[in-house]
Design an enzyme around this catalytic site. Structure first.
Site, short mmCIF file in Angstrom:
data_model
loop_
_atom_site.label_atom_id
_atom_site.label_comp_id
_atom_site.label_asym_id
_atom_site.label_seq_id
_atom_site.Cartn_x
_atom_site.Cartn_y
_atom_site.Cartn_z
N HIS A 64 0.84 -1.20 0.00
CA HIS A 64 0.00 0.00 0.00
C HIS A 64 0.87 1.25 0.00
CE1 HIS A 64 -3.57 2.42 1.32
NE2 HIS A 64 -2.60 3.20 1.75
N GLU A 65 1.84 1.28 0.90
CA GLU A 65 2.71 2.46 0.99
C GLU A 65 3.59 2.60 -0.25
OE1 GLU A 65 2.02 4.69 3.17
OE2 GLU A 65 0.61 3.31 4.09
N HIS A 68 1.79 4.46 -3.00
CA HIS A 68 1.95 5.91 -2.84
C HIS A 68 3.31 6.36 -3.36
CE1 HIS A 68 -1.65 6.58 -0.43
NE2 HIS A 68 -1.27 5.68 0.45
#
Length: 147
Positions: A64-65, A68
């Site tokens: 998820h990170e 980004h």
């Protein structure tokens, strides 16, 4: 486990792109799995998520990170609301939301012994100092918090 090396390994395996910055553990994170900092490109991760939910869930948080991270440096939409982010997250099977901790703090309940009014508090109160705000009766703790 060296966190930066682990994040780089996940990045290479799942995104086929290197992670060129640093990753850190941040004990102050409470409800989030991790954070991306566009200013300098580093990532923070919640160590409780790894300890409580295990390696596989933590790997999905890392993905998820990294969504980004990679989208930001490609100049695409890297925020949760952006379609690019949602597509990439689904493609790499990252977590959309951090899992809820089972060790969250409970509340403490007090009851007035005179009128029966209930008070719900996050922190303990001094029962010899505080009284009921309605009838000035004495308060009694009716359950324990889950620490």
């Amino acid at each position: 486990m060296n966190l930066t090396d682990y994040v780089n390994e996940v990045s290479l395996e799942d995104f086929a792109k290197p992670f060129k910055h640093h990753a850190y553990w941040n004990k102050r994170l409470r409800t989030t799995g991790g954070r991306f900092f566009p200013k300098d490109g580093h990532l923070d991760f919640n160590p409780k998520m790894f300890q409580e939910f295990g390696q596989e869930t933590f790997r999905r948080i890392v993905r998820h990170e990294l969504c980004h991270y990679h989208l930001y440096f490609e100049g695409k939409g890297y925020q949760h609301k952006d379609l690019d982010f949602k597509r990439l997250l689904k493609e790499v099977d990252g977590l959309r939301y951090a899992p809820r901790s089972t060790k969250e703090r409970g509340s403490i309940n007090y009851r007035c012994q005179k009128c029966g009014h209930c008070y719900k508090r996050q922190r303990r109160i001094n029962l010899q100092k505080y009284v009921c705000s309605f009838c000035r009766g004495h308060l009694k703790e009716i359950n324990q918090s889950k620490d």
